[in-house]
Write a protein that holds these residues in place. Sequence first.
Motif, PDB file in Angstrom:
ATOM      1  N   GLY A 203      27.507  29.538  43.056  1.00 33.12           N
ATOM      2  CA  GLY A 203      28.837  29.721  42.361  1.00 33.12           C
ATOM      3  C   GLY A 203      29.922  30.845  42.655  1.00 33.12           C
ATOM      4  N   TYR A 204      31.154  30.719  41.655  1.00 31.73           N
ATOM      5  CA  TYR A 204      32.253  31.904  41.861  1.00 31.73           C
ATOM      6  C   TYR A 204      33.029  31.447  40.282  1.00 31.73           C
ATOM      7  N   ASP A 205      33.179  33.053  40.640  1.00 33.56           N
ATOM      8  CA  ASP A 205      34.173  33.748  39.033  1.00 33.56           C
ATOM      9  C   ASP A 205      35.905  33.019  39.134  1.00 33.56           C
ATOM     10  N   MET A 206      36.167  32.202  38.019  1.00 34.36           N
ATOM     11  CA  MET A 206      37.399  31.669  37.993  1.00 34.36           C
ATOM     12  C   MET A 206      38.200  33.257  36.832  1.00 34.36           C
ATOM     13  N   THR A 207      38.682  33.771  37.329  1.00 34.15           N
ATOM     14  CA  THR A 207      39.462  34.747  36.314  1.00 34.15           C
ATOM     15  C   THR A 207      40.927  34.578  36.155  1.00 34.15           C
ATOM     16  N   THR A 208      41.560  33.337  37.179  1.00 37.24           N
ATOM     17  CA  THR A 208      42.609  32.779  36.692  1.00 37.24           C
ATOM     18  C   THR A 208      43.497  31.793  35.878  1.00 37.24           C
ATOM     19  N   ASP A 209      44.324  30.687  36.102  1.00 40.98           N
ATOM     20  CA  ASP A 209      43.601  29.579  35.449  1.00 40.98           C
ATOM     21  C   ASP A 209      44.148  29.005  37.273  1.00 40.98           C
ATOM     22  N   SER A 210      44.507  29.127  38.353  1.00 41.64           N
ATOM     23  CA  SER A 210      43.022  28.374  39.430  1.00 41.64           C
ATOM     24  C   SER A 210      42.662  29.525  40.662  1.00 41.64           C
TER      25      SER A 210
END
Length: 299
Positions: A203-210
């Motif tokens: 898994g990976y954190d999505m902290t911005t719009d891309s």
Amino acid sequence: MKKNLATWLLACLCVGMLTTLSACRDTIDDPPADQLQLSISERELLPTAEVMTNDTVYQFDVLKSKGMFKVKVNGGNSYVTPRVKVNGQHVTIGLLSEYTGVQVTDEAGQEISFHIHSAHADLKVQSYLYAVWYGCTFRYPDFKYGLGDMKVLSGNGNKGVAEVSFDKNNVLIVKSKRTGSSYFTVADGRGVTRSLQVAVEEGYDMTTDSLEVTSTNPSSLYFPIKYGKAGGWKLVKSTIPYVHDHVISPSNENVLCDYDLLYVYINYPYKNKQYKYYLENKDGSKGVVVVNVVEKKDK
């Protein structure tokens, strides 16, 4: 003449009877009074010096010993020593694992050693595997055994992939921290242990719009969406639509995610491809996740 012959025959018969009685008596003599002896028969202990039980408690008596005696136990895979209670000549052992070693010695140095093999379900060596989503916490109310008062003995730490705990109702809680696998040991109030393997999915954190990542084929990926309004995200388009790709907003009491979670399943028959997943939120926010897929290399 006849009288002498009869007397001689009677004497021989008496001698034969005495010899026979003496031989029989020699074969059934009891052990010496000070020889260490247990209520467990030699037949029970042969040929493996092991006794069987279906219980979590085993009891026996020390029938004979020279002076005082001591009982020493080895709890096998238990992290604590089994409790031994001696009441006069009676010994009670609280079993904590499938196999328990017992050694009885007296003041003369006489020793009897044996193993207790318990078939009780609570004492069998058992391991559990839990695969959890990255970014979420799981409750496992079905994980129950023993007497409660559960505790975690090992596995938690700063470098662990997950954190394991028990709530006030002894329900197992697994909180994911990072991708990978970790091992934990837990125990009930008696000290009976279980082994847990926790595997946190990639898994990976999505902290911005891309967000752009690289993963292998096949794989399952989880993306906590940590911007925009939680509960409002949905997947609107992807390079190759797949029925299982979607945004998860769990409401199940046994699964807690602090953020919306994009789930992507990679299992395409193509090599070195790039796939894009487009997201929209009710508040107007948009985002895109790019996954570069490479084939998993054989070791």
